[in-house]
Design a protein around this motif. Structure first.
Motif, PDB file in Angstrom:
ATOM      1  N   LYS A  56      40.964  63.731 -45.742  1.00  0.00           N
ATOM      2  CA  LYS A  56      40.256  63.966 -46.655  1.00  0.00           C
ATOM      3  C   LYS A  56      40.100  65.293 -47.144  1.00  0.00           C
ATOM      4  O   LYS A  56      39.704  65.194 -48.624  1.00  0.00           O
ATOM      5  N   LYS A  57      41.562  66.289 -46.736  1.00  0.00           N
ATOM      6  CA  LYS A  57      42.322  66.570 -47.754  1.00  0.00           C
ATOM      7  C   LYS A  57      43.994  66.851 -46.716  1.00  0.00           C
ATOM      8  O   LYS A  57      44.055  67.278 -45.329  1.00  0.00           O
ATOM      9  N   MET A  58      44.807  67.247 -47.287  1.00  0.00           N
ATOM     10  CA  MET A  58      46.440  67.147 -47.176  1.00  0.00           C
ATOM     11  C   MET A  58      47.100  67.035 -47.785  1.00  0.00           C
ATOM     12  O   MET A  58      47.211  67.174 -49.213  1.00  0.00           O
ATOM     13  N   ILE A  59      48.227  68.410 -47.205  1.00  0.00           N
ATOM     14  CA  ILE A  59      49.371  68.449 -48.667  1.00  0.00           C
ATOM     15  C   ILE A  59      49.568  67.845 -49.065  1.00  0.00           C
ATOM     16  O   ILE A  59      50.493  66.862 -48.350  1.00  0.00           O
ATOM     17  N   LEU A  60      50.875  67.368 -50.448  1.00  0.00           N
ATOM     18  CA  LEU A  60      51.332  66.676 -50.635  1.00  0.00           C
ATOM     19  C   LEU A  60      50.741  65.105 -50.768  1.00  0.00           C
ATOM     20  O   LEU A  60      51.566  64.022 -51.445  1.00  0.00           O
ATOM     21  N   MET A  61      49.865  64.696 -49.616  1.00  0.00           N
ATOM     22  CA  MET A  61      49.191  63.233 -49.987  1.00  0.00           C
ATOM     23  C   MET A  61      48.381  62.969 -50.239  1.00  0.00           C
ATOM     24  O   MET A  61      46.976  63.749 -50.834  1.00  0.00           O
ATOM     25  N   LYS A  62      48.488  62.402 -51.684  1.00  0.00           N
ATOM     26  CA  LYS A  62      47.367  61.669 -52.477  1.00  0.00           C
ATOM     27  C   LYS A  62      46.297  60.526 -51.340  1.00  0.00           C
ATOM     28  O   LYS A  62      45.179  60.312 -51.657  1.00  0.00           O
ATOM     29  N   VAL A  63      47.561  60.006 -50.861  1.00  0.00           N
ATOM     30  CA  VAL A  63      46.553  58.629 -49.903  1.00  0.00           C
ATOM     31  C   VAL A  63      47.404  58.568 -48.794  1.00  0.00           C
ATOM     32  O   VAL A  63      48.307  58.748 -48.519  1.00  0.00           O
ATOM     33  N   PHE A  64      46.344  58.785 -47.577  1.00  0.00           N
ATOM     34  CA  PHE A  64      46.434  58.919 -46.532  1.00  0.00           C
ATOM     35  C   PHE A  64      45.439  58.069 -45.465  1.00  0.00           C
ATOM     36  O   PHE A  64      45.214  58.632 -44.842  1.00  0.00           O
ATOM     37  N   GLU A  65      46.344  56.692 -45.147  1.00  0.00           N
ATOM     38  CA  GLU A  65      45.016  56.429 -44.097  1.00  0.00           C
ATOM     39  C   GLU A  65      45.577  55.242 -43.185  1.00  0.00           C
ATOM     40  O   GLU A  65      46.935  55.244 -43.522  1.00  0.00           O
ATOM     41  N   GLY A  66      44.818  54.970 -41.886  1.00  0.00           N
ATOM     42  CA  GLY A  66      45.595  54.168 -41.774  1.00  0.00           C
ATOM     43  C   GLY A  66      44.662  53.435 -40.619  1.00  0.00           C
ATOM     44  O   GLY A  66      43.314  54.543 -40.136  1.00  0.00           O
ATOM     45  N   SER A  67      44.911  52.864 -39.622  1.00  0.00           N
ATOM     46  CA  SER A  67      43.788  52.745 -37.923  1.00  0.00           C
ATOM     47  C   SER A  67      45.272  52.246 -36.831  1.00  0.00           C
ATOM     48  O   SER A  67      46.804  52.479 -37.022  1.00  0.00           O
ATOM     49  N   TYR A  68      44.563  52.740 -35.690  1.00  0.00           N
ATOM     50  CA  TYR A  68      45.689  51.770 -34.522  1.00  0.00           C
ATOM     51  C   TYR A  68      44.448  50.777 -34.017  1.00  0.00           C
ATOM     52  O   TYR A  68      43.336  51.403 -33.831  1.00  0.00           O
ATOM     53  N   ARG A  69      45.333  50.103 -32.836  1.00  0.00           N
ATOM     54  CA  ARG A  69      44.418  49.548 -31.720  1.00  0.00           C
ATOM     55  C   ARG A  69      44.944  49.604 -30.713  1.00  0.00           C
ATOM     56  O   ARG A  69      46.286  49.583 -30.943  1.00  0.00           O
ATOM     57  N   VAL A  70      44.633  49.623 -29.635  1.00  0.00           N
ATOM     58  CA  VAL A  70      45.745  49.905 -28.499  1.00  0.00           C
ATOM     59  C   VAL A  70      44.530  49.031 -27.362  1.00  0.00           C
ATOM     60  O   VAL A  70      43.601  48.544 -27.211  1.00  0.00           O
ATOM     61  N   GLU A  71      45.988  48.113 -27.078  1.00  0.00           N
ATOM     62  CA  GLU A  71      45.228  46.534 -26.540  1.00  0.00           C
ATOM     63  C   GLU A  71      45.752  46.046 -24.722  1.00  0.00           C
ATOM     64  O   GLU A  71      47.372  47.172 -24.705  1.00  0.00           O
ATOM     65  N   PRO A  72      45.289  45.877 -23.844  1.00  0.00           N
ATOM     66  CA  PRO A  72      46.181  45.784 -22.669  1.00  0.00           C
ATOM     67  C   PRO A  72      46.921  44.408 -22.197  1.00  0.00           C
ATOM     68  O   PRO A  72      46.549  43.345 -23.131  1.00  0.00           O
ATOM     69  N   LEU A  73      48.287  45.293 -21.520  1.00  0.00           N
ATOM     70  CA  LEU A  73      48.937  43.760 -21.243  1.00  0.00           C
ATOM     71  C   LEU A  73      49.054  43.924 -19.905  1.00  0.00           C
ATOM     72  O   LEU A  73      48.845  44.912 -18.881  1.00  0.00           O
ATOM     73  N   TYR A  74      48.602  42.533 -19.547  1.00  0.00           N
ATOM     74  CA  TYR A  74      48.599  42.278 -17.545  1.00  0.00           C
ATOM     75  C   TYR A  74      49.979  42.281 -17.628  1.00  0.00           C
ATOM     76  O   TYR A  74      50.553  40.409 -17.221  1.00  0.00           O
ATOM     77  N   VAL A  75      50.812  42.555 -16.849  1.00  0.00           N
ATOM     78  CA  VAL A  75      52.246  43.204 -16.095  1.00  0.00           C
ATOM     79  C   VAL A  75      52.373  41.986 -15.574  1.00  0.00           C
ATOM     80  O   VAL A  75      52.888  41.561 -15.779  1.00  0.00           O
ATOM     81  N   ASP A  76      51.725  41.774 -14.456  1.00  0.00           N
ATOM     82  CA  ASP A  76      51.796  40.841 -13.584  1.00  0.00           C
ATOM     83  C   ASP A  76      51.400  39.643 -13.764  1.00  0.00           C
ATOM     84  O   ASP A  76      50.933  39.116 -12.618  1.00  0.00           O
ATOM     85  N   SER A  77      51.018  39.265 -14.580  1.00  0.00           N
ATOM     86  CA  SER A  77      49.206  37.911 -14.777  1.00  0.00           C
ATOM     87  C   SER A  77      49.992  36.617 -14.026  1.00  0.00           C
ATOM     88  O   SER A  77      49.633  36.201 -13.460  1.00  0.00           O
ATOM     89  N   GLU A  78      51.043  36.916 -14.764  1.00  0.00           N
ATOM     90  CA  GLU A  78      52.102  35.017 -14.680  1.00  0.00           C
ATOM     91  C   GLU A  78      52.521  35.009 -13.442  1.00  0.00           C
ATOM     92  O   GLU A  78      51.699  33.820 -12.484  1.00  0.00           O
ATOM     93  N   ARG A  79      52.783  36.235 -12.692  1.00  0.00           N
ATOM     94  CA  ARG A  79      53.209  36.114 -10.757  1.00  0.00           C
ATOM     95  C   ARG A  79      52.299  36.344 -10.289  1.00  0.00           C
ATOM     96  O   ARG A  79      51.330  35.123  -9.133  1.00  0.00           O
ATOM     97  N   LEU A  80      50.472  36.429 -10.629  1.00  0.00           N
ATOM     98  CA  LEU A  80      49.730  36.983  -9.788  1.00  0.00           C
ATOM     99  C   LEU A  80      48.485  36.284  -9.533  1.00  0.00           C
ATOM    100  O   LEU A  80      47.969  36.149  -8.907  1.00  0.00           O
ATOM    101  N   CYS A  81      48.157  35.899 -10.772  1.00  0.00           N
ATOM    102  CA  CYS A  81      47.081  34.977 -11.596  1.00  0.00           C
ATOM    103  C   CYS A  81      47.214  33.965 -11.975  1.00  0.00           C
ATOM    104  O   CYS A  81      46.356  32.948 -12.546  1.00  0.00           O
ATOM    105  N   ASN A  82      48.346  33.323 -10.957  1.00  0.00           N
ATOM    106  CA  ASN A  82      48.661  31.696 -11.192  1.00  0.00           C
ATOM    107  C   ASN A  82      48.842  30.737 -12.723  1.00  0.00           C
ATOM    108  O   ASN A  82      48.022  29.975 -12.634  1.00  0.00           O
ATOM    109  N   ASN A  83      49.238  31.260 -13.578  1.00  0.00           N
ATOM    110  CA  ASN A  83      49.356  31.136 -14.741  1.00  0.00           C
ATOM    111  C   ASN A  83      47.842  30.813 -15.336  1.00  0.00           C
ATOM    112  O   ASN A  83      47.584  30.372 -16.641  1.00  0.00           O
TER     113      ASN A  83
END
Length: 186
Positions: A56-83
């Motif tokens: 909305k307002k920022m010193i020095l920056m004409k354009v400043f925008e972005g996005s982020y996404r948080v995704e779950p990683l199932y760490v033990d899925s290969e071992r515990l969920c049988n493929n």
């Protein structure tokens, strides 16, 4: 992030929230640290764990925008969920019998363009380098904060490559007087 000044919710629609956020960010420049005020419009979707932001307002920056996404990683899925590839945390909990660990993967896209004359090559390269470094530092700080939240009392350290390591909790040394007192109560 140095300080959160204010947060005003502009619109809330179920899991989606649009807010105007004012913060102060630490900016390291030529060995000195400066507080830079920023004002952002943040569009969060708490169901999808995604967000988009733009200045909305920022010193020095004409354009400043972005996005982020948080995704779950199932760490033990290969071992515990049988493929079987789980589609949700509830499905993962069911197939792993509650034993599986879930990690988070953060994908961040950021686009910025400084005002002239800071967008000219020698200065723009430096500003790009500093902005990327500060963003990585903020993410590492968030990671360390999460580790400390999950493991209270654990000692975390960062190596020269920015990797966070966890040391086991340090045992407190007791003096002879404390040992005597402890033995009296047991």
């Amino acid at each position: 992030m140095k300080e959160s000044k204010s947060r005003k919710v502009l619109m809330e629609d179920g899991p989606r929230q649009i807010a105007k956020v004012k913060k102060t960010v630490d900016w390291k420049f030529l060995g000195s640290s400066f507080a830079v005020p920023i004002s952002l419009i943040v569009d969060e979707n708490r169901k999808d764990l995604t967000a988009k932001y733009k200045k909305k307002k920022m010193i020095l920056m004409k354009v400043f925008e972005g996005s982020y996404r948080v995704e779950p990683l199932y760490v033990d899925s290969e071992r515990l969920c049988n493929n079987m590839e789980p589609k949700s945390p509830a499905e993962y909990k069911r197939c792993s019998g509650g034993q599986g660990r879930i990690a988070s993967k953060v994908t961040m896209n950021q686009y910025f363009k400084p005002y002239p004359p800071f967008n000219l090559p020698p200065l723009s390269w430096y500003i790009r380098k500093v902005t990327i470094k500060n963003t990585k530092t903020a993410l590492k700080t968030l990671q360390t904060w999460g580790i400390n939240l999950r493991n209270p009392g654990a000692v975390t350290s960062t190596d020269k490559y920015g990797n966070v390591t966890i040391s086991p909790r340090k045992k407190r040394k007791t003096t002879n007087i404390e040992n005597t007192r402890l033995n009296e109560y047991t």
